[in-house]
Design an enzyme around this catalytic site. Structure first.
Site, PDB file in Angstrom:
ATOM      1  N   LEU A   1       0.829  -1.211   0.000  1.00  0.00           N
ATOM      2  CA  LEU A   1       0.000   0.000   0.000  1.00  0.00           C
ATOM      3  C   LEU A   1       0.857   1.252   0.000  1.00  0.00           C
ATOM      4  CD1 LEU A   1      -2.577  -1.089   2.730  1.00  0.00           C
ATOM      5  CD2 LEU A   1      -2.997  -0.927   0.277  1.00  0.00           C
ATOM      6  N   GLY A   2       2.065   1.117   0.530  1.00  0.00           N
ATOM      7  CA  GLY A   2       2.928   2.290   0.581  1.00  0.00           C
ATOM      8  C   GLY A   2       4.141   2.028   1.435  1.00  0.00           C
TER       9      GLY A   2
ATOM     10  N   GLY B   1       6.363   3.996   4.394  1.00  0.00           N
ATOM     11  CA  GLY B   1       6.419   5.168   5.263  1.00  0.00           C
ATOM     12  C   GLY B   1       7.734   5.227   6.000  1.00  0.00           C
ATOM     13  N   GLY B   2       7.855   6.197   6.888  1.00  0.00           N
ATOM     14  CA  GLY B   2       9.074   6.375   7.646  1.00  0.00           C
ATOM     15  C   GLY B   2       9.412   5.158   8.495  1.00  0.00           C
TER      16      GLY B   2
ATOM     17  N   GLY C   1       8.486   1.920   7.685  1.00  0.00           N
ATOM     18  CA  GLY C   1       8.565   0.675   6.944  1.00  0.00           C
ATOM     19  C   GLY C   1       7.431   0.549   5.946  1.00  0.00           C
TER      20      GLY C   1
ATOM     21  N   VAL D   1       4.012  -0.927   4.117  1.00  0.00           N
ATOM     22  CA  VAL D   1       2.689  -1.365   4.551  1.00  0.00           C
ATOM     23  C   VAL D   1       2.036  -2.184   3.441  1.00  0.00           C
ATOM     24  CG1 VAL D   1       0.467  -0.623   5.464  1.00  0.00           C
ATOM     25  CG2 VAL D   1       2.485   0.797   5.803  1.00  0.00           C
TER      26      VAL D   1
ATOM     27  N   LYS E   1       2.070  -3.709   8.644  1.00  0.00           N
ATOM     28  CA  LYS E   1       3.224  -2.824   8.540  1.00  0.00           C
ATOM     29  C   LYS E   1       4.479  -3.544   9.007  1.00  0.00           C
ATOM     30  CE  LYS E   1       2.666   1.445   9.541  1.00  0.00           C
ATOM     31  NZ  LYS E   1       2.928   2.861   9.304  1.00  0.00           N
TER      32      LYS E   1
ATOM     33  N   ASP F   1       4.774  13.439  14.442  1.00  0.00           N
ATOM     34  CA  ASP F   1       4.907  13.412  12.988  1.00  0.00           C
ATOM     35  C   ASP F   1       3.539  13.572  12.317  1.00  0.00           C
ATOM     36  OD1 ASP F   1       6.235  13.358  10.594  1.00  0.00           O
ATOM     37  OD2 ASP F   1       6.428  11.167  10.506  1.00  0.00           O
TER      38      ASP F   1
END
Ligand SMILES: *[C@@H]1O[C@H](CO)[C@@H](O)[C@H](O)[C@H]1NC(C)=O
Ligand SMILES: *[C@@H]1O[C@H](CO)[C@@H](O)[C@H](O)[C@H]1NC(C)=O
Ligand SMILES: *[C@@H]1O[C@H](CO)[C@@H](O)[C@H](O)[C@H]1NC(C)=O
Ligand SMILES: *[C@@H]1O[C@H](CO)[C@@H](O)[C@H](O)[C@H]1NC(C)=O
Ligand SMILES: *[C@@H]1O[C@H](CO)[C@@H](O)[C@H](O)[C@H]1NC(C)=O
Ligand SMILES: *[C@@H]1O[C@H](CO)[C@@H](O)[C@H](O)[C@H]1NC(C)=O
Ligand SMILES: *[C@@H]1O[C@H](CO)[C@@H](O)[C@H](O)[C@H]1NC(C)=O
Length: 629
Positions: free
Chosen positions: A332-333, A335-336, A338, A340, A354, A451
Site C-alpha cells: 500500500l505504501g 512510510g518512515g 517501513g 505497509v 506494517k 509526525d
C-alpha cells in the site's frame, strides 16, 4: 514519544442490581454503559431546544409508529443534536417504549450541556452527539462476562465460538441487521443475538461485529457474555433472554466455509430421540437445580476500563499468506517506519500489515511488546486501530485496521486532487483535532505524535479521518535516547522550538496540525516554495496565509477547486484563524487540541483570540533539511 503521565481512569460504567437472568418480555433495563461527554456545548438554550426536539421525535417514532430503530436530528441555530435509538428486536413495543423512557431519563442525567451521551442497556441503546454519527462505528468494544463457567466447558466453548462467528457473518447480510439464534449444546442451549444500527453499511456492520466478536469470544466458556459500545451489539447466554419462537434461521446467510456451522444446525434441528431425551432430562435437572438455588446478585467482570488488554499475537505464516508473501502487488505504501501491505486474513477480514524497518538489537523486544500493548489499547474513532503484532527473527510487524481510502495526500495532491468539498474537509479537520486531543489528554498516558502530516491522516469509507503511526517512535531499532534531532518529524510540519532546540511538548503536534489545516484549506503543500512575492521573498504556505490574514484577505488562500457557493466564508475564515493560532511562534500561546475542538465546534471565535505572528525564517526551512538528512 510516550510520556508516562499516568492518570487515574474513572470508571464510568455503573450497573444497578437488576436480575442478570432477565425474564423474557421485560424491558431488560440492565445498564451496561453510561458515558457522558466531557465537552460542554457553547449555547445551552439552543442545545436543549434541539435535544428536546430530537428526543420527542424518537419517542413518537417508537411509541406511535412502533419502530425499533429510529434516528432524529434537530439543527436549529448553533448546537445541533443528532440522536439514535434502537431496541433489541425481540422486545415488544410496550417494553421498547419503556426502555426508551428509561434511557431518556438517564441521558438527561449527565452534567448540564454535555454534547454527547451513550447509554446502553440489555434491551436498547440511546445515543446523541453534536455531529452526525449515524454511519460511524468505533474500533473498540467493551465486554461484560458472566461469572459462571459452563459445566461442559469445552463443548460449550466450541459451540459458542461457532455461533458467534456465524452471527458475525450472517447478520450484516440480513435486512435490518439483526439475528437471534438458539443452539443446542449438551445440557442446554446457547441463546445469542447480534445487531447493528440500521444506518450502517453492510461492510461497516461486518467490521463492527468483528470487533465485538473478537472481544465477546473472550467470555467463553462463561455461561453468558455481552459485547457493546462499538456501534453494534452481541450477546449470548445459556439462559433464554428471548422467546424460542423469535429465533431467525441464519443458515441461508452462511455460504461456504460453514461446514461446521451446518453440523450445529443439523445437531440443533434433527437429533434423534435418544439424544433429545438426554437433552430434555439434563435441561430439567438444570432447571431444578437453578430454581432451588437462591437468586444470586448479578456479577461480572468489566474489562478494558482500567487495565490494558494484551495485543493479539499474529503468526508470521498467517501474515505471509494474508499478504501473498508481502508481494509488491499488496504493497500500500512505504512510510518512515517501513512498508505497509494489504492483507486478507483467513476469516476474510482485511487488515494493513506494517513491516517495521528491522533492527539489530534484541533489547527492543521487551519494549516492543509493551509498546504494542499500550498502542493497541488506544481506541478512538479518529485514530487508526492497532490490532496486534508479530515478531519473527529480526522482523517486527504490526497489524492495523485497513483504511479503504488511503491517505489524505491522495485527495489533496494526488490522483483525486480537488475531489473533497468544504464539508468533507471540515469533517477531516475536526476529526483530526479530536483524535489528537484524545492522544494528548484523554488516553491514560499522554502520547505526543511528533509526525503529524497529511500522509499520516488516513480516510475511512465515509471519508472520516484517522491518524496513523502514533506511538511508533519507540519501536524504531536502536532508538534509546530519543535524540530529538534523530527524529524531527517531517520537513515543514515541525514546530520551530522542536526542530531547532529539541523542545518537545504536545504543542509541537498543535503546530503540525495547524500546517495540515492550511494544506487542507488551500490544497497546497506547505513546503512548495513556488512564488516569489512582491517583496522578493519566498512565498511558502504559512507565510502566505499570514500575509493574507493580515490584509483581511483570508479567502484568497482557499483552494480554487472549492466552489464559493458551497462554503460559508465566515466559517472558512474562522478555521484559518484557528490554524494560525496553532502555528504561533510561542508554544505556550498555541491552544491545546481539546481547545481546538471546542473552537472548531463553536460558532464564534472568541474575540480576544487573535493569532500572533508565526516564525518565518528562511533558515527554518533550511535547518529542517539539515536535520532530516
Ligand atoms: C409485552 O411484553 C410484556 C412482558 O411479557 C407483557 O406484559 C406485555 O403485555 C406485552 N405487551 C404487548 C403489547 O404485547
Ligand atoms: C444562544 O443562541 C440564541 C439564538 O441564536 C441567542 O439568542 C442567545 O443569546 C445565545 N446565548 C448565548 C449564551 O450565547
Ligand atoms: C427540555 O426538556 C427538559 C425536560 O423535559 C425541560 O426541563 C427543559 O426546560 C426543556 N428545555 C427546552 C429548551 O425546551
Ligand atoms: C403519539 O401518541 C400520543 C399518545 O397516544 C399522542 O398524544 C400524540 O399526539 C401522538 N403523536 C403523533 C405525532 O402522532
Ligand atoms: C441521576 O443522578 C442523581 C444524582 O447523581 C441520582 O440520584 C439519580 O438516581 C440519577 N437518575 C438516573 C435516572 O440515573
Ligand atoms: C411466541 O411465543 C409466545 C409465548 O412464549 C406467544 O405469546 C407468542 O404469540 C408467540 N409468537 C409467535 C409469533 O408465534
Ligand atoms: C465469581 O464467583 C467466584 C465463586 O463464586 C467468586 O469467588 C468470585 O469472587 C466471583 N467474581 C466476581 C467478579 O464476582
Amino acid at each position: 514519544m510516550v510520556q508516562l503521565k499516568l492518570v487515574a481512569l474513572t470508571l464510568s460504567i455503573l450497573w444497578p442490581w437488576w436480575s442478570f437472568d432477565g425474564a423474557v418480555g421485560d424491558p431488560q433495563l440492565f445498564l451496561l454503559k453510561w458515558d457522558c461527554s466531557g465537552f460542554k456545548v457553547p449555547n445551552l438554550s439552543n442545545f436543549y431546544q434541539n435535544l428536546n426536539a430530537s428526543l420527542a421525535d424518537l419517542r413518537t417514532q417508537v411509541s406511535n409508529q412502533s419502530k425499533i430503530f429510529a434516528t432524529a436530528q434537530s439543527t436549529i441555530g448553533s448546537d445541533p443534536v443528532y440522536a439514535m435509538f434502537q431496541c433489541r428486536n425481540y422486545l415488544n413495543n410496550t417494553d421498547c417504549t419503556t426502555c426508551l423512557a428509561t434511557a431518556t431519563a438517564k441521558v438527561r442525567n449527565c452534567s448540564t450541556g454535555a454534547n454527547g451521551v451513550r447509554v446502553i442497556y440489555d434491551g436498547c441503546f440511546l445515543r446523541y452527539e453534536s455531529n452526525d454519527f449515524f454511519a460511524q462505528i468505533m474500533p473498540r468494544s467493551s465486554i461484560l462476562c458472566g461469572n459462571h463457567t459452563a459445566d461442559e466447558s469445552t463443548t460449550f466453548s466450541e459451540a459458542g465460538q461457532q455461533v458467534l462467528m456465524d452471527l458475525q457473518i450472517a447478520t450484516p447480510k440480513i435486512t435490518g441487521f439483526y439475528a437471534a439464534t438458539k443452539t443446542q449444546v449438551a445440557g442446554g442451549a446457547i441463546y445469542a443475538i447480534a445487531q447493528c444500527a440500521e444506518t450502517l453499511t453492510q461492510d461497516s456492520c461486518l467490521d463492527c461485529l468483528s470487533v465485538e466478536h473478537s472481544s465477546i469470544q473472550g467470555c467463553l466458556p462463561k455461561t453468558n457474555g455481552r459485547a457493546f459500545d462499538a456501534g453494534c451489539f452481541m450477546r449470548y447466554s445459556e439462559t433464554p433472554f428471548f422467546a424460542d419462537n423469535q429465533t431467525i434461521d441464519i443458515n441461508p446467510f452462511l455460504k461456504q466455509g460453514g461446514s461446521s456451522s451446518k453440523k450445529w444446525a443439523i445437531f440443533g434441528g434433527g437429533v434423534g430421540g435418544a439424544v433429545l431425551v438426554v437433552i430434555l432430562l439434563s435441561l430439567f435437572l438444570r432447571w431444578r437445580r437453578r430454581s432451588q438455588s437462591p437468586k444470586r446478585a448479578p456479577r461480572g467482570n468489566i474489562l478494558g476500563a482500567t487495565e490494558l488488554k494484551a495485543a493479539t499475537k499474529y503468526k508470521y505464516s498467517d501474515l505471509k499468506v494474508a499478504t501473498k508473501n508481502f508481494s509488491e502487488k499488496n504493497k500500500l505504501g512505504e512510510g518512515g517506519f517501513g512498508a505497509v501491505y494489504k492483507g486478507t486474513m483467513k476469516n476474510g477480514k482485511v487488515v494493513a500489515v506494517k513491516k517495521l524497518i528491522s533492527g539489530k538489537s534484541n533489547k527492543i523486544d521487551d519494549d516492543f511488546e509493551s509498546e504494542v500493548m499500550l498502542i493497541s489499547n488506544v481506541h478512538h474513532r479518529n485514530l487508526v486501530q492497532l490490532f496486534g503484532c508479530c515478531s519473527k527473527g529480526q522482523d517486527r510487524i504490526l497489524v492495523y485496521e485497513y483504511m479503504a481510502n488511503n491517505s489524505l495526500d491522495k485527495f489533496l495532491f494526488g490522483k483525486r486532487k480537488g475531489s473533497l468539498n468544504w464539508r468533507q474537509r471540515l469533517d477531516i479537520i475536526l476529526g483530526t483535532a479530536r483524535g489528537l486531543a484524545y492522544l494528548h489528554e484523554e488516553f491514560h498516558v499522554s502520547i505526543i505524535h511528533r509526525d503529524i502530516k497529511i500522509g499520516n491522516i488516513l480516510l475511512d469509507e465515509q471519508l472520516q479521518p484517522k491518524i496513523s503511526d502514533f506511538g511508533l517512535v519507540k519501536l524504531l531499532p536502536g532508538d534509546q535516547s530519543h535524540l530529538s534531532t534523530r527524529f524531527a518529524g517531517t520537513m515543514g510540519y515541525t514546530a520551530p522550538e522542536y526542530a531547532l532546540h529539541g523542545q518537545l511538548s504536545e504543542k509541537a503536534d498543535t503546530y503540525s496540525y495547524g500546517i495540515v489545516v492550511l494544506e487542507i484549506i488551500s490544497g497546497q503543500k506547505n513546503i512548495d516554495v513556488k512564488v516569489v512575492d512582491d517583496d522578493g521573498e519566498d512565498e511558502y504556505l504559512l507565510r502566505q496565509a499570514w500575509k493574507l490574514y493580515e490584509r483581511g484577505m483570508h479567502l484568497d488562500l482557499v483552494d480554487k477547486s472549492l466552489d464559493p457557493n458551497n462554503y460559508d466564508a465566515e466559517e472558512v475564515k474562522k478555521v484559518i484563524d484557528i490554524a494560525l493560532l496553532c502555528t504561533q511562534a510561542s508554544a505556550a500561546m498555541r491552544p491545546t487540541m481539546s481547545k481546538v475542538v471546542v473552537l472548531l465546534s463553536s460558532n464564534y471565535l472568541v474575540e480576544h483570540m487573535k493569532p500572533s505572528m508565526p516564525i518565518f525564517i528562511e533558515s527554518n526551512l533550511r535547518s529542517h533539511r539539515d536535520i532530516s538528512t
